[in-house]
Design an enzyme around this catalytic site. Structure first.
Site, PDB file in Angstrom:
ATOM      1  N   GLY A  82      40.578 -14.359  16.871  1.00  0.00           N
ATOM      2  CA  GLY A  82      41.636 -14.525  15.970  1.00  0.00           C
ATOM      3  C   GLY A  82      41.225 -15.892  15.504  1.00  0.00           C
ATOM      4  O   GLY A  82      41.284 -16.427  14.161  1.00  0.00           O
ATOM      5  N   ASP A  83      41.221 -17.074  16.309  1.00  0.00           N
ATOM      6  CA  ASP A  83      40.838 -18.362  16.210  1.00  0.00           C
ATOM      7  C   ASP A  83      39.546 -18.552  15.305  1.00  0.00           C
ATOM      8  O   ASP A  83      39.762 -19.361  14.163  1.00  0.00           O
ATOM      9  CB  ASP A  83      41.004 -19.331  17.290  1.00  0.00           C
ATOM     10  CG  ASP A  83      42.537 -19.488  17.709  1.00  0.00           C
ATOM     11  OD1 ASP A  83      43.457 -19.512  16.936  1.00  0.00           O
ATOM     12  OD2 ASP A  83      42.475 -19.945  18.913  1.00  0.00           O
ATOM     13  N   ILE A  84      38.788 -17.961  15.564  1.00  0.00           N
ATOM     14  CA  ILE A  84      37.516 -18.226  15.143  1.00  0.00           C
ATOM     15  C   ILE A  84      37.253 -17.551  13.686  1.00  0.00           C
ATOM     16  O   ILE A  84      36.952 -18.231  12.643  1.00  0.00           O
ATOM     17  CB  ILE A  84      36.370 -17.563  16.033  1.00  0.00           C
ATOM     18  CG1 ILE A  84      36.356 -18.410  17.493  1.00  0.00           C
ATOM     19  CG2 ILE A  84      34.940 -17.673  15.150  1.00  0.00           C
ATOM     20  CD1 ILE A  84      36.133 -19.765  17.294  1.00  0.00           C
ATOM     21  N   ASP A 130      46.126 -17.541  19.125  1.00  0.00           N
ATOM     22  CA  ASP A 130      45.130 -16.234  19.175  1.00  0.00           C
ATOM     23  C   ASP A 130      45.553 -14.955  19.404  1.00  0.00           C
ATOM     24  O   ASP A 130      45.435 -14.157  18.774  1.00  0.00           O
ATOM     25  CB  ASP A 130      43.893 -16.848  19.957  1.00  0.00           C
ATOM     26  CG  ASP A 130      43.100 -15.646  20.045  1.00  0.00           C
ATOM     27  OD1 ASP A 130      42.001 -15.467  18.715  1.00  0.00           O
ATOM     28  OD2 ASP A 130      42.826 -15.063  21.075  1.00  0.00           O
ATOM     29  N   GLY A 142      39.220 -19.820  11.591  1.00  0.00           N
ATOM     30  CA  GLY A 142      38.435 -21.147  11.186  1.00  0.00           C
ATOM     31  C   GLY A 142      37.488 -20.784  10.205  1.00  0.00           C
ATOM     32  O   GLY A 142      37.184 -21.509   9.302  1.00  0.00           O
TER      33      GLY A 142
END
Length: 401
Positions: free
Chosen positions: A172-174, A144, A177
């Protein structure tokens, strides 16, 4: 026969979840919230890296439990031939496979998309990685913080004149996803038209780059790099946080009408409407720091709650800045919108997990089951594939599962 409200939007889809940590496990849980049959596949003994992240309760990671609800779980050692064979058997009946290994890892295992699509031409193969499956950086590892740094988010986040700052969550991860979910659902619809699946390639860095939207337009127009502006917005003003007696408050005037109403009906500073420094949006942005001082002459006389009440009463957007405790106790967010759901976990016990922000009004999201303990559903799933109890016991003894 089920009524529409009893059904779930994705209950006809089976998802194989080979993902780890945050981004893609989050994507799989979104699909599970709407009824998809999600089978979480983990390495025997260790499992998803997130099982090692706190906080813990009764030896179980609550971090993992939040990101992996609405999944059944099995363990598979994909370096063994039997493990590969079991995965291929699962693929035959699956609609979607999600993975977030570094590009090429699944191919080296002999389980890449080109192999699996021969087993199931309708398979939708969703891959999420730091930089995507092609391009000069494709083999770089990604987390992230790297996506926020190389995607530009840190460059525009932080106090004015301060250091580049990571967003307080795994943004960034969310974002990655969410984009994986969008890509999967697009591919499901495409399969309805073509009858065949396809591979989806989502990059954490690309996801962050796309989220900066107008920062690039401003740069392309002016050639000037966007700067960190604290809580101010580079395109609109007044649209910022302001000091109150007991904290800071948000006031957001997104158009000229709201701005004039703020000046006339709230601040009693009608002169700011015709002041040449504040005549239009670009001028107010350029002179935001000056105008902020005038606005704070008023806001400093009141508490946050008083300001919010006065500003909202005139139809102007305003809000407090909530901390986590306030959010979890809020009547609208936590209760009416059900953004925190209480569930029973087999090891942790009673716990709360995040609710879904997506509300299909006739097929609402549901938490149908808690996150699995490591290998919890090995027997159930393998028996469904036709393996005997003796074979399953043998797999366990030899580290296949």
């Amino acid at each position: 026969m089920e009524t529409q409200k009893e059904m779930q939007a994705l209950q006809n889809l089976t998802v194989l979840d080979l993902t780890r940590v945050v981004s893609a496990p989050y994507a799989a849980s979104v699909l599970g919230d709407f009824g998809a049959n999600v089978i979480k596949i983990e390495m025997p003994g260790s499992g998803d890296d997130a099982r090692g992240y706190g906080p813990y309760e009764n030896g179980e990671s609550m971090y993992y439990a939040n990101l992996n609800r609405n999944k059944r779980g099995i363990t598979l050692n994909l370096k063994t031939q039997e493990g590969k064979d079991i995965l291929k058997s699962l693929v035959k009946e699956a609609d979607i496979l999600l993975e977030n290994y570094r590009p090429g890892v699944m191919d080296k295992l002999g389980l890449g998309y080109d192999v699996l699509k021969e087993i199931n031409p309708g398979l939708i193969y969703g891959a999420l990685s730091g930089f995507g499956s092609y391009g000069p950086y494709s083999q770089r590892p990604g987390y992230d913080i790297i996506s926020q740094g190389m995607g530009g988010l840190m460059s525009v986040t932080g106090a004015k004149g301060g250091e580049p700052t990571r967003s307080g969550n795994a943004m960034g991860d969310i974002l990655g996803g969410m984009n994986l979910v969008i890509g999967v659902l697009m591919a499901v619809n495409a399969r309805n038209m073509t009858g065949v699946g396809q591979r989806i390639d989502v990059s954490l860095v690309d996801s962050v780059v796309a989220s900066l939207e107008n920062a690039y337009i401003r740069y392309f127009k002016s050639g000037e790099l966007p700067v960190r502006n604290g809580n101010a917005y580079a395109s609109i003003a007044p649209y910022d946080t302001y000091r109150a007696k007991d904290g800071r408050v948000i006031i957001a005037c997104g158009n000229q009408k709201l701005y004039e109403r703020l000046c006339n009906e709230v601040l009693d500073m009608a002169w700011m409407i015709t002041d040449e420094r504040f005549l239009n949006v670009p001028l107010r942005v350029a002179n935001n720091e000056i105008q902020k001082q005038y606005i704070e002459e008023w806001t400093m006389q009141y508490t946050v709650d008083e300001i919010v009440e006065k500003v909202l009463a005139k139809g102007i957007p305003a809000a407090p800045i909530f901390n986590v405790r306030q959010i979890t106790e809020d009547e609208h967010i936590a209760k009416a919108r059900e953004m925190f759901i209480e569930i029973d976990h087999p090891t942790i016990g009673r716990m709360k997990v995040n609710g879904s922000p997506i509300k299909l009004m006739d097929m609402m999201p549901r938490i149908n089951c808690p996150a699995p303990t490591l290998g919890q559903h090995n027997e159930e799933i393998l028996e469904g594939l036709g393996y005997t109890a003796e074979q399953i016991a043998d797999f366990k003894e030899r580290g296949v599962i």
